[in-house]
Write a protein that holds these residues in place. Sequence first.
Motif, PDB file in Angstrom:
ATOM      1  N   ALA A 177       0.829  -1.207   0.000  1.00  0.00           N
ATOM      2  CA  ALA A 177       0.000   0.000   0.000  1.00  0.00           C
ATOM      3  C   ALA A 177       0.865   1.259   0.000  1.00  0.00           C
ATOM      4  O   ALA A 177       0.556   2.240  -0.691  1.00  0.00           O
ATOM      5  N   ALA A 178       1.951   1.240   0.753  1.00  0.00           N
ATOM      6  CA  ALA A 178       2.813   2.420   0.849  1.00  0.00           C
ATOM      7  C   ALA A 178       3.489   2.739  -0.474  1.00  0.00           C
ATOM      8  O   ALA A 178       3.779   3.914  -0.766  1.00  0.00           O
ATOM      9  N   ARG A 179       3.751   1.717  -1.286  1.00  0.00           N
ATOM     10  CA  ARG A 179       4.435   1.938  -2.564  1.00  0.00           C
ATOM     11  C   ARG A 179       3.520   2.515  -3.646  1.00  0.00           C
ATOM     12  O   ARG A 179       3.987   2.993  -4.677  1.00  0.00           O
ATOM     13  N   MET A 180       2.216   2.476  -3.420  1.00  0.00           N
ATOM     14  CA  MET A 180       1.271   2.890  -4.460  1.00  0.00           C
ATOM     15  C   MET A 180       1.169   4.407  -4.562  1.00  0.00           C
ATOM     16  O   MET A 180       1.392   5.130  -3.600  1.00  0.00           O
ATOM     17  N   ASN A 181       0.815   4.866  -5.768  1.00  0.00           N
ATOM     18  CA  ASN A 181       0.548   6.289  -5.966  1.00  0.00           C
ATOM     19  C   ASN A 181      -0.634   6.440  -6.915  1.00  0.00           C
ATOM     20  O   ASN A 181      -1.046   5.489  -7.579  1.00  0.00           O
ATOM     21  N   VAL A 238      -5.645  -2.600  -6.143  1.00  0.00           N
ATOM     22  CA  VAL A 238      -5.556  -3.921  -5.513  1.00  0.00           C
ATOM     23  C   VAL A 238      -5.654  -4.976  -6.612  1.00  0.00           C
ATOM     24  O   VAL A 238      -6.742  -5.317  -7.085  1.00  0.00           O
ATOM     25  N   THR A 239      -4.505  -5.467  -7.031  1.00  0.00           N
ATOM     26  CA  THR A 239      -4.464  -6.413  -8.134  1.00  0.00           C
ATOM     27  C   THR A 239      -4.634  -7.838  -7.626  1.00  0.00           C
ATOM     28  O   THR A 239      -4.226  -8.176  -6.508  1.00  0.00           O
ATOM     29  N   GLU A 240      -5.218  -8.663  -8.466  1.00  0.00           N
ATOM     30  CA  GLU A 240      -5.520 -10.039  -8.087  1.00  0.00           C
ATOM     31  C   GLU A 240      -4.240 -10.793  -7.744  1.00  0.00           C
ATOM     32  O   GLU A 240      -3.247 -10.743  -8.472  1.00  0.00           O
ATOM     33  N   GLY A 241      -4.246 -11.475  -6.595  1.00  0.00           N
ATOM     34  CA  GLY A 241      -3.107 -12.281  -6.176  1.00  0.00           C
ATOM     35  C   GLY A 241      -2.082 -11.545  -5.338  1.00  0.00           C
ATOM     36  O   GLY A 241      -1.150 -12.169  -4.811  1.00  0.00           O
ATOM     37  N   SER A 242      -2.238 -10.227  -5.176  1.00  0.00           N
ATOM     38  CA  SER A 242      -1.301  -9.471  -4.351  1.00  0.00           C
ATOM     39  C   SER A 242      -1.568  -9.736  -2.873  1.00  0.00           C
ATOM     40  O   SER A 242      -2.608 -10.287  -2.505  1.00  0.00           O
ATOM     41  N   LYS A 243      -0.625  -9.329  -2.015  1.00  0.00           N
ATOM     42  CA  LYS A 243      -0.828  -9.493  -0.574  1.00  0.00           C
ATOM     43  C   LYS A 243      -2.044  -8.701  -0.103  1.00  0.00           C
ATOM     44  O   LYS A 243      -2.822  -9.167   0.739  1.00  0.00           O
ATOM     45  N   PRO A 263     -11.210  -1.871   8.962  1.00  0.00           N
ATOM     46  CA  PRO A 263     -11.364  -1.790   7.509  1.00  0.00           C
ATOM     47  C   PRO A 263     -10.933  -3.042   6.768  1.00  0.00           C
ATOM     48  O   PRO A 263     -10.083  -3.804   7.236  1.00  0.00           O
ATOM     49  N   MET A 264     -11.511  -3.222   5.579  1.00  0.00           N
ATOM     50  CA  MET A 264     -11.118  -4.327   4.712  1.00  0.00           C
ATOM     51  C   MET A 264      -9.770  -4.040   4.058  1.00  0.00           C
ATOM     52  O   MET A 264      -9.019  -4.951   3.719  1.00  0.00           O
ATOM     53  N   LEU A 265      -9.473  -2.768   3.866  1.00  0.00           N
ATOM     54  CA  LEU A 265      -8.237  -2.332   3.215  1.00  0.00           C
ATOM     55  C   LEU A 265      -7.521  -1.321   4.110  1.00  0.00           C
ATOM     56  O   LEU A 265      -8.169  -0.577   4.853  1.00  0.00           O
ATOM     57  N   PRO A 266      -6.197  -1.246   4.033  1.00  0.00           N
ATOM     58  CA  PRO A 266      -5.474  -0.258   4.838  1.00  0.00           C
ATOM     59  C   PRO A 266      -5.929   1.169   4.525  1.00  0.00           C
ATOM     60  O   PRO A 266      -6.399   1.458   3.425  1.00  0.00           O
ATOM     61  N   GLU A 267      -5.744   2.059   5.487  1.00  0.00           N
ATOM     62  CA  GLU A 267      -6.189   3.442   5.318  1.00  0.00           C
ATOM     63  C   GLU A 267      -5.530   4.121   4.127  1.00  0.00           C
ATOM     64  O   GLU A 267      -6.122   5.014   3.516  1.00  0.00           O
ATOM     65  N   ARG A 268      -4.322   3.734   3.803  1.00  0.00           N
ATOM     66  CA  ARG A 268      -3.648   4.307   2.626  1.00  0.00           C
ATOM     67  C   ARG A 268      -4.502   4.107   1.366  1.00  0.00           C
ATOM     68  O   ARG A 268      -4.555   4.978   0.495  1.00  0.00           O
ATOM     69  N   GLU A 272      -7.305   7.350   1.420  1.00  0.00           N
ATOM     70  CA  GLU A 272      -6.482   8.261   0.631  1.00  0.00           C
ATOM     71  C   GLU A 272      -6.597   7.991  -0.868  1.00  0.00           C
ATOM     72  O   GLU A 272      -7.267   8.728  -1.588  1.00  0.00           O
ATOM     73  N   LEU A 273      -5.960   6.933  -1.348  1.00  0.00           N
ATOM     74  CA  LEU A 273      -5.883   6.705  -2.788  1.00  0.00           C
ATOM     75  C   LEU A 273      -7.245   6.513  -3.440  1.00  0.00           C
ATOM     76  O   LEU A 273      -7.509   7.044  -4.523  1.00  0.00           O
ATOM     77  N   CYS A 274      -8.117   5.734  -2.798  1.00  0.00           N
ATOM     78  CA  CYS A 274      -9.410   5.400  -3.404  1.00  0.00           C
ATOM     79  C   CYS A 274     -10.538   6.324  -2.965  1.00  0.00           C
ATOM     80  O   CYS A 274     -11.563   6.398  -3.650  1.00  0.00           O
TER      81      CYS A 274
END
Length: 691
Positions: A177-181, A238-243, A263-268, A272-274
């Motif tokens: 999640a941290a690596r995403m932009n 969130v790509t299929e098969g990722s952590k 949450p189902m997904l991290p706050e990042r 934020e992103l979504c």
Amino acid sequence: MHKKDQHKKKSFNEEVAGTLDITRSGLGFVITGKGDGDILVRPNDFNRAFHGDKVRVRITRGGFGGGKREGKVVAVVQRKLSQYMGTLKGHAGRWFFMPDSDRPMPNFVVEEEPDFEVKDDMKVIAAFVRWDHDDRRPIARIIEEVAMHDLNDVAMKDILMENGFPLQFSEDAMEEAARMNDHITAADLAKRKDFRDVFTVTIDPVDARDFDDALSIRPISNGLYEVGVHIADVSHFVTEGSKLDEEAYQRATSVYLPDRVNPMLPERISNELCSLRPHEDKFTFSAVFIITEKGVVKDHWLGRTLIHSNHRFTYEEVQDIIETKEGLHSEEILILNTMARKLRKDRFDKGAINFSSQEVRFKLDETGAPIGIVVKESKESHQLIEEFMLLANRTVAEVVGKIKVGDKALPFPYRVHDQPDEEKLMPFIAFARKFGYTFDTKDADAIANSFNEMLKAAQGTPQQHVLEQLGIRTMAKAIYTKENIGHYGLGFEYYCHFTSPIRRYPDVLVHRILQQVLDHQLQPDKKLEEKCKHCSERERAAMDCERNANKYKQVEYLGQYIGEEFDAVISGVSTFGFWAETVAHKCEGLVSIKDLSDHDDFRLIESDYSLVGLRTGRKFRMGDGVRIKVIAANLEKRQLDFEWVKGSAVISNPDAVMMPPMPAKKAAAKKKAVSAKAPIPKDLLKKRRKK
């Protein structure tokens, strides 16, 4: 070999899947859910499985001639829990973790000391790491210390973990999640329609942080408008098969408790992103409609988009615009509301059932303690968003539902709702008649209309909540499945969940399959039904969390009023007493049958939803108004105990006594109950016409 011996050999080699239920005495039973009985598993044969785990078990004894089946666990398919609360034991260099559990469990070996100071007997939360064949004990990693002085925090965390929801994400998922932009590239622009110049708003609760849907509107010509339902494009990140995908799937849903969201997904990702925050360019997946101001849909388009929200509204702000006809962007809001009202009317005209059960919210102080209770109302601002989300969900399901792979339908996670259970429906109809609400049973559409008439007339009465809850119990549970049977409650032939991918995993699956359809690159998922069952199970677990957390807050709140009396409505009956819900607070407690009378013997009359005294004839029936006293509040058990105030009246029609008189319009609606007909013919409900 004799046939019986062949059958015996086959039975002993058979492997069965199920859930391991370990009793407090230490014996285990694998529950298969297939109606052929549980399989006994002795403690030495658990093979590193814990209570609640999904396992495969090999039959070692019985299974023929009526013998009790016994077996050994051969594999753990899925752990129920990944995190535990418990006690740390030991000293520097050698630590053990003892899980809090009312079922037998081994102690865990702590793999490495955490990055905070630990000590013997410290209360902590630990994550299960592994239990391999070479490990004598399971291995754990300490996540955090538990602040035992904060009982509310401990209770909420315990509720989440006992239902299998981890409190933290793995380091791998957080790093992803941290690596995403959210930089928009030329490739992104080439694959998406650009709506950034189109007027767009979000409408959400005042305390919302994850804005997963937005509405855009612009006039076209000849009285037509383009309305976009824009949904956060979670599948872009969130790509299929990722952590991230693996952990989102395991949770399958966000969990909303009175003082927090798990949450189902991290706050990042989620916040934020979504999150479709105002004045930011965002990736979205959209359903765009050409629609008249009167809500008639002329055309639609589905696909990936870019948006830029102009303003973030709260529901309260939009409601004020609807009521006053003025305010910021009032013209657009009022046009959208006019469309939504027409869409809503059309739904109910076509057989949708207007269940609107009350939602209770707690006012909390800075420590999380409840200081007040508010019953959330569904107003036009909420219904505005609801109708456009329903329209998008239905449209996506209709489009994908008509796609074939060979001669079969493309596997797709539909949201389905079966027709009412006749055995539950008939007693409910008889019960409702006692309050003056009658049902037309000539066909399934008439039954749906009768439900709506009853719900409308009961609005604002003390028994409204009871009738809604009982009515809902007559219905099947909505689930996810690739077998489409339609949605009875909504009156839709096709329906799915497309509009909340930040907090529901089935919506992520829908987005991925829809993109395959749009790209003409179908890749049918052979495990989709298994995923649907998992998501349905996680949804039920989340509902259990929310129910238990609300119950905890009810007990905490009403515990301040021990010895005080309140008006209440009977909300349930059983052989050991009845439950009553206070009118003022919507808090439910149990009145024990032992406390009802010293000189009477009460019996449960199931068909009448009542307890009746054999000597006095006194009756306590669901929906009756009663006077209760709060006598005990047990936070550990999340249980309130009430006492019926002896000598007080039991009010079989509590409307006028316990609540203000109904307005004339509502009273007239109550009288407008359709006539009762003959009992429902067998299988009639299966013949409901398609919408």
